[in-house]
Enzyme design. Structure first.
Site, short mmCIF file in Angstrom:
data_model
loop_
_atom_site.label_atom_id
_atom_site.label_comp_id
_atom_site.label_asym_id
_atom_site.label_seq_id
_atom_site.Cartn_x
_atom_site.Cartn_y
_atom_site.Cartn_z
N ARG A 7 0.83 -1.20 0.00
CA ARG A 7 0.00 0.00 0.00
C ARG A 7 0.87 1.26 0.00
NH1 ARG A 7 -5.19 1.34 -1.29
NH2 ARG A 7 -6.27 2.56 0.28
N THR A 11 -8.86 0.51 -10.13
CA THR A 11 -8.36 -0.76 -9.59
C THR A 11 -8.56 -1.97 -10.51
OG1 THR A 11 -8.85 0.17 -7.42
CG2 THR A 11 -8.42 -2.15 -7.48
N THR A 71 -3.96 -1.10 -7.56
CA THR A 71 -4.71 0.12 -7.81
C THR A 71 -3.84 1.35 -7.96
OG1 THR A 71 -6.56 1.44 -6.95
CG2 THR A 71 -4.98 0.65 -5.34
N GLU A 84 -3.73 7.75 -4.22
CA GLU A 84 -4.21 6.92 -3.10
C GLU A 84 -4.45 7.69 -1.81
OE1 GLU A 84 -5.84 3.59 -3.31
OE2 GLU A 84 -4.12 3.72 -4.65
N ASP A 139 -7.78 8.25 -0.22
CA ASP A 139 -8.47 7.20 0.56
C ASP A 139 -8.42 7.50 2.06
OD1 ASP A 139 -9.46 5.68 -1.47
OD2 ASP A 139 -8.15 3.95 -1.16
N SER A 179 -8.05 0.91 3.03
CA SER A 179 -8.48 0.42 1.73
C SER A 179 -9.73 -0.44 1.87
CB SER A 179 -7.35 -0.43 1.13
OG SER A 179 -7.79 -1.12 0.00
N SER A 180 -10.37 -0.68 0.72
CA SER A 180 -11.47 -1.65 0.67
C SER A 180 -11.05 -2.89 -0.10
CB SER A 180 -12.67 -1.04 -0.06
OG SER A 180 -13.03 0.16 0.53
N GLY A 188 -13.61 -1.49 -7.42
CA GLY A 188 -14.93 -0.91 -7.16
C GLY A 188 -15.03 -0.07 -5.90
N GLY A 189 -13.90 0.41 -5.36
CA GLY A 189 -13.97 1.22 -4.15
C GLY A 189 -14.60 0.43 -3.02
N1 GLU Z 1 -8.38 2.90 -3.63
C1 GLU Z 1 -9.43 2.00 -3.32
C2 GLU Z 1 -9.05 1.11 -2.17
O1 GLU Z 1 -7.91 0.85 -1.96
C3 GLU Z 1 -9.82 1.15 -4.46
C4 GLU Z 1 -10.38 1.96 -5.53
C5 GLU Z 1 -11.34 1.23 -6.43
O2 GLU Z 1 -11.33 0.05 -6.56
O3 GLU Z 1 -12.14 1.87 -7.04
O4 GLU Z 1 -9.88 0.67 -1.48
#
Ligand code: GLU
Length: 618
Positions: free
Chosen positions: A115, A425, A443, A469, A472, A497-498, A520-521
Site C-alpha cells: 500500500r 483498480t 490500484t 491513493e 483514501d 483500503s477496501s 470498485g472502491g
Molecule cells: N483505492 C481503493 C481502495 O484501496 C480502491 C479503488 C477502487 O477500486 O475503485 O480501497
C-alpha cells in the site's frame, strides 16, 4: 428455491494438456490482439486442469499464461500480469500505485502489503481547504497532493524473493515488448478517455493519450510507450530501486512537487525509504451446511477481509441460508438471470450496514491505529457477530443506518469516517501447477489516478500514471467534537483500503477452494462477498456467481445494479423502509475455484462481463 445452473459453456476446457511445463520463458506477443468491450459482454466461464490465470485485460492474462506455461510460479505470473496492466490498463493500476497480495503455498497463507504511504511531510490538514473545511473530492485528487509513495513493485519484489521460480528480469519481457512494439487500445480504455476531464491538462499524458486535434485515441489504435519500456528495463535489471531511487524517483518527485495548482509533498526520501510489509492475514471460519471454510484476506490497512467476514458471519445468524436465488428479469441478453430474493437482500444489506458502521469507526493503518480490544479479530469474534445479528429484524423494517458496535468490549476513542468516493483498480487471481495460489488487488485509486503521468526522466514519449491513493484517507481529520478519525492523514501512514483479495480454503482438507476479488472502491467488499456467497452457498460456478446482479449498502441506502432487479423486488425493499437506489455497479471481478471432473481436479475460472477480463489456463 435453490438453483444450480448447469448451462455455462466451459469454452476453454483444456483437459488434455498433460505435459509438464519446463521450457525456458520466451514471450511471444499475440499476433491478433483481442479487444474487450466496455459494456456488458457475456463470458463463457473457463476451465483448466493444471494452472490458470484471471486478469482484467486479455493481453495481461496472456502474459501470465505464458509465464505459467514456461514453468513460472503464481507470483512470477502475477509480476508479468501487473507490468502488462501498467501498459494496457493504465487507468486502473501500475508501477505508480499500490497493491495487496495474498499468497498460499499450499500450507501457509501470507499477506503482502504494498500500500502507498503518506509523505513524511504530510499532516492531517492535507485535504483541508483554506477555510479549514474538507476540500471538494476532485480538488484533492487531481495534482501532486494526492500522490502516495508507490508500493506495488517493492511488494512484488519481496514476494518474488520468496516464491519466484523464473528470474525477475524475464518477467518484464511481455510488457517491454508490448510497450516497444505497441498494443491495441481497448474499448474500455478508449471509452473512459472519452469521459475523462482532467488527464489532458498533464502535458505528458496529453501527448500520449490524445491525438493532435485534442481528441482521445480511439479503440484499436496501436499505442507505443517507449518511456515505460525504458523504465521497465531499468526495474528488470536493477529491481525496485530503479523506480524508487535515482533518475526515475527524481522525475516522480519533480512531477508531484512541481504541479502548478496542486503540488504534493512526496520527497526522494519517501520513495527511497518505502518498505513493503508482510502481515498476518485475516482468516475467519465460515460454515455452509456441514462444511466449514476459512476465508482469508488482507488485514488492515485494508478493511476488505474484516468487512466481508463480518457480513457473511452476521448473515449466518439470520435465516439467509434458507433463501435461494429466484428467477430474475432477464437483464443479461441470452442468459438466464437469477437474482437474490427481496428477503435475502434485506438480510444482506442489514448485515452490510452493521459491518460498514464498524468499518467507518475502527479501521485504519495498524501501525498507527489501535484495534478494538487489542485485536482486529475482536471484530470477527463469533459472539460479537451473533450479538450484532440480533439487531436485524428478518421480517421487520430496515435499520436504515446502523451504529458501530463495541467489539472487544472497549469503547473506541475514534470518530466515525464518512463514506467517500472511490473508483478504479484491477484484480488478478492465479493458481500454478506447484500448489501456489495468489489473489492480488492492485490500484492507482481513481480512474487515471492523480492524472499525472511520469516519463521516468527518460525524455521519451509515454510513461506511467501516478496514484491518488492519499484521497483514501478521511479528508476530515476530526469530527464535530474534535475526536480524531482512525483513518486521518498522518506522516508515513497507509490509507485505509477496501481492497479484498481473498483466498478461501476448505477447513478440513486445507485445500484451496477459491481465489477472487474485484475493483470498485467500497463496493469491492460487496462484489467480492457476492461472489463468495454465490459459489459457497448457492453452488454456482465462478462465472455464474460473478454474473449475478450487484447489490450493496454502505450503511445508507440500499444500492442495486440498475436494470437487473424486478420492480417487485425493489418495491419489497422500499416497503421495509429502505431507500433504494438503482445505479450502474461496474464490478471487475475475477475468480478461480476448485472443481472436480471425472475424479480430476479442475480449476474453473470466471471474469466479469462488465469489464474486459479473461481467464487462461492449461
Ligand atoms: N483505492 C481503493 C481502495 O484501496 C480502491 C479503488 C477502487 O477500486 O475503485 O480501497
Amino acid at each position: 428455491m435453490k438453483r444450480l445452473l448447469t448451462s455455462v459453456a466451459l469454452a476453454a476446457l483444456l483437459a488434455a494438456c498433460a505435459s509438464s511445463p519446463t521450457s525456458p520463458f520466451a514471450y511471444t506477443a499475440p499476433t491478433q490482439q483481442p479487444e474487450g468491450s466496455s459494456g456488458f459482454t457475456t463470458k463463457p466461464g473457463w476451465a483448466a486442469t493444471q494452472f490458470a490465470v484471471a486478469a482484467a485485460n486479455p493481453l495481461a492474462t496472456d502474459a501470465g499464461y505464458q509465464v505459467l506455461k514456461a514453468g513460472g510460479s503464481a507470483i512470477d505470473a502475477a509480476i508479468a500480469v501487473q507490468m502488462v496492466l501498467t501498459l494496457v490498463e493504465p487507468q486502473s493500476s501500475g508501477i505508480g500505485g499500490g497493491a495487496f497480495l495474498l499468497h498460499s503455498n499450499g500450507s501457509k497463507v501470507e499477506a503482502f502489503d504494498g500500500r502507498e504511504t503518506a509523505p513524511a511531510a504530510a499532516d492531517e490538514k492535507l485535504f483541508l481547504g483554506v477555510d479549514g473545511k474538507p476540500m471538494p473530492f476532485y480538488e484533492g485528487v487531481v495534482g501532486g497532493r494526492s500522490v502516495g509513495t508507490p508500493g506495488t513493485v517493492r511488494m512484488l519484489e519481496m514476494a518474488h524473493r520468496q516464491y519466484g521460480k523464473l528470474p525477475w528480469a524475464q518477467l518484464f519481457a511481455p510488457a517491454i515488448e508490448l510497450a516497444d512494439n505497441g498494443f491495441k487500445v481497448s474499448t474500455r480504455l478508449a471509452t473512459l478517455l472519452k469521459d475523462e476531464k482532467y488527464l489532458k491538462n498533464d502535458a505528458t499524458a496529453a501527448t500520449y493519450f490524445y491525438k493532435a486535434d485534442g481528441t482521445p485515441v480511439d479503440a484499436g489504435t496501436t499505442l507505443r510507450n517507449p518511456a515505460l519500456a525504458e523504465v521497465l528495463r531499468q526495474i528488470a535489471s536493477k529491481g525496485s530501486n530503479a523506480l524508487l531511487t535515482g533518475p526515475v524517483a527524481q522525475a516522480i518527485v519533480s512531477k508531484v512537487q512541481g504541479h502548478a495548482g496542486n503540488p504534493g509533498k512526496l520527497a526522494l526520501s519517501d520513495l527511497a525509504n518505502y518498505q513493503a510489509k508482510k502481515r498476518e492475514p485475516v482468516c475467519s471460519d465460515y460454515s455452509v451446511s456441514t462444511r466449514t471454510y476459512r476465508l482469508c484476506g488482507m488485514p488492515p490497512p485494508s478493511s476488505g477481509a474484516i468487512a466481508i467476514g463480518q457480513i457473511l458471519g452476521i448473515l449466518n445468524h439470520t435465516p439467509a441460508a434458507t433463501l435461494g436465488l429466484v428467477s430474475g428479469m432477464g437483464g443479461v441478453p441470452g442468459t438466464e438471470s437469477p437474482t437474490p430474493s427481496a428477503d435475502w437482500l434485506h438480510l444482506y444489506t442489514e448485515a452490510s450496514r452493521l459491518a460498514f458502521a464498524d468499518r467507518g469507526q475502527y479501521l485504519g493503518d495498524p501501525d498507527f491505529v489501535q484495534p478494538p480490544g487489542g485485536s482486529w479479530m475482536s471484530l470477527l469474534a463469533p459472539g460479537y457477530l451473533s450479538e450484532r445479528a440480533r439487531l436485524i429484524q428478518a421480517t421487520g423494517p430496515s435499520m436504515k443506518t446502523a451504529q458501530p458496535g463495541v467489539p472487544g468490549l472497549v469503547k473506541t476513542a475514534y470518530a466515525p469516517m464518512p463514506e467517500q468516493i472511490e473508483h478504479g483498480t484491477s484484480h488478478i487471481s492465479i493458481v500454478d501447477s506447484f500448489g501456489n495460489a495468489i489473489a492480488m488487488t492492485t490500484t492507482i485509486e481513481d480512474q487515471f489516478g492523480s492524472r499525472l503521468m511520469s516519463d521516468g526522466g527518460t525524455g521519451k514519449a509515454g510513461g506511467f500514471l501516478l496514484n491518488n491513493e492519499l484521497t483514501d484517507f478521511s479528508f476530515a481529520p476530526v469530527d464535530a467534537e474534535g475526536k480524531p478519525a482512525a483513518n486521518r492523514v498522518q506522516a508515513g501512514k497507509r490509507p485505509r483500503s477496501s481492497m479484498a483479495p481473498t483466498l478461501v480454503f476448505d477447513k478440513n482438507t486445507n485445500q484451496l477452494v477459491m481465489s477472487g476479488g474485484s475493483p470498485g472502491g467500497a463496493l469491492i467488499i460487496h462484489f467480492t462477498a457476492k461472489t463468495i456467497y454465490g459459489v459457497l452457498n448457492w453452488g454456482l460456478m465462478p462465472q455464474q456467481a460473478i454474473d449475478l446482479p450487484n447489490f450493496a449498502s454502505l450503511n445508507g441506502p440500499t444500492l442495486l445494479e440498475e436494470n437487473r432487479f424486478a420492480p417487485a423486488t425493489v418495491e419489497a425493499l422500499r416497503a421495509r423502509g429502505a431507500e433504494v437506489r438503482e445505479l450502474p455497479m461496474t464490478s471487475g471481478l475475477q475468480a478461480i475455484t476448485r472443481g472436480q471432473a471425472h475424479g480430476m481436479p479442475l480449476w474453473l475460472g470466471g471474469a466479469d462481463p462488465r469489464r474486459e477480463g479473461v481467464v487462461m489456463g492449461d
